[in-house]
Write an enzyme that holds these catalytic residues in place. Structure first.
Site, PDB file in Angstrom:
ATOM      1  N   GLY A 194       0.778  -1.241   0.000  1.00 42.06           N
ATOM      2  CA  GLY A 194       0.000   0.000   0.000  1.00 42.06           C
ATOM      3  C   GLY A 194       0.808   1.287   0.000  1.00 42.06           C
ATOM      4  O   GLY A 194       0.331   2.327  -0.446  1.00 42.06           O
ATOM      5  N   ARG A 249      -5.208   0.787  -6.556  1.00 38.38           N
ATOM      6  CA  ARG A 249      -3.887   1.268  -6.107  1.00 38.38           C
ATOM      7  C   ARG A 249      -3.316   2.351  -7.017  1.00 38.38           C
ATOM      8  O   ARG A 249      -2.567   3.211  -6.584  1.00 38.38           O
ATOM      9  CB  ARG A 249      -2.885   0.110  -6.059  1.00 38.38           C
ATOM     10  CG  ARG A 249      -3.197  -0.952  -5.022  1.00 38.38           C
ATOM     11  CD  ARG A 249      -1.942  -1.765  -4.741  1.00 38.38           C
ATOM     12  NE  ARG A 249      -2.217  -3.024  -4.069  1.00 38.38           N
ATOM     13  CZ  ARG A 249      -2.320  -3.178  -2.756  1.00 38.38           C
ATOM     14  NH1 ARG A 249      -2.203  -2.128  -1.963  1.00 38.38           N
ATOM     15  NH2 ARG A 249      -2.560  -4.357  -2.230  1.00 38.38           N
ATOM     16  N   GLU A 274       4.342   4.395   6.284  1.00 43.36           N
ATOM     17  CA  GLU A 274       3.046   3.731   6.062  1.00 43.36           C
ATOM     18  C   GLU A 274       2.097   4.683   5.349  1.00 43.36           C
ATOM     19  O   GLU A 274       2.161   5.892   5.538  1.00 43.36           O
ATOM     20  CB  GLU A 274       2.415   3.371   7.413  1.00 43.36           C
ATOM     21  CG  GLU A 274       2.651   1.951   7.856  1.00 43.36           C
ATOM     22  CD  GLU A 274       1.891   0.902   7.044  1.00 43.36           C
ATOM     23  OE1 GLU A 274       1.393   1.214   5.939  1.00 43.36           O
ATOM     24  OE2 GLU A 274       1.821  -0.230   7.522  1.00 43.36           O
ATOM     25  N   ASP A 326      -4.520   1.559  10.755  1.00 44.63           N
ATOM     26  CA  ASP A 326      -5.907   1.212  11.042  1.00 44.63           C
ATOM     27  C   ASP A 326      -5.898   0.561  12.430  1.00 44.63           C
ATOM     28  O   ASP A 326      -5.795   1.243  13.451  1.00 44.63           O
ATOM     29  CB  ASP A 326      -6.311   0.278   9.897  1.00 44.63           C
ATOM     30  CG  ASP A 326      -7.766  -0.086   9.849  1.00 44.63           C
ATOM     31  OD1 ASP A 326      -8.590   0.780  10.139  1.00 44.63           O
ATOM     32  OD2 ASP A 326      -8.074  -1.236   9.502  1.00 44.63           O
TER      33      ASP A 326
END
Ligand code: IMP
Ligand code: MG
Length: 174
Positions: free
Chosen positions: A45, A164, A98, A102
């Site tokens: 990610g 993405r 990052e 979450d």
């Protein structure tokens, strides 16, 4: 776009993301002065964020990639390293980069794993933070934007591996 196009609502534009990255880069530069940092990117990610952040960050730097197995939808499944870092981080200033935090399970596992190598320091930067969803007590050191409990896609973030590549960030309609 693709199958997500009717399910998403614009949230952050490329310009807004760029401004967050500039703000973060200035904070990190003043924290580390001219010291070298090792940027660690957890796949997948964070790929767009780290690519933009490293170009914006005016500090001597190295970059490395790590892949930690997911924790989503697998209650009780052990977190493990699928791809380890390849640089020696002992005595280095390490910054985990990052895109979103979450529950923070993945990150807290990665943090203790990297700490075992005795870095000079270990900090966390995240583009987006969703503190409402935390199950592990973890506070990032640098936060681009704190967001509500919403599922977001684009700019590296996916929904079932789709989205993405979107340059902007969207949230999923419920
Ligand atoms: P956690 O902090 O351990 O829950 O896991 C964080 C990872 O889950 C992130 O690095 C993302 O890859 C993924 N994730 C968490 N929230 C979202 C979201 O809103 N959209 C897409 N991926 C997400
Ligand atoms: Mg991630």
């Amino acid at each position: 776009m693709d199958r997500l196009k009717d399910a998403i609502v614009p949230y952050l534009t490329q310009k807004e993301i760029k401004d967050l990255i500039k703000k973060l880069a200035r904070q990190v530069e003043s924290e580390y002065k001219d010291q070298e940092v090792v940027l660690v990117c957890p796949l997948k990610g964070s790929i767009l964020f780290i690519a933009d952040f490293m170009r914006e960050l005016n500090l001597p730097q190295r970059v490395d990639f790590v892949k930690v197995s997911g924790t989503k939808g697998q209650t009780g499944a052990p977190v493990k390293i699928i791809k380890d870092i390849s640089l020696n981080i002992t005595g280095k200033h390490v910054l985990i980069v990052e895109e979103i935090i979450d529950e923070a399970k993945t990150l807290s596992f990665l943090k203790s794993r990297l700490m075992a190598a005795n870095p000079a320091s270990l900090k966390i930067i995240t583009l987006l933070d969703k503190p409402a969803r935390r199950v592990v007590n973890l506070k990032p050191d640098f936060v681009g934007k704190t967001i509500e409990d919403r599922f977001v896609v684009g700019y590296g973030l996916d929904e079932g591996e789709i989205g993405r590549n979107y340059p902007d960030i969207y949230y999923l309609k419920h």
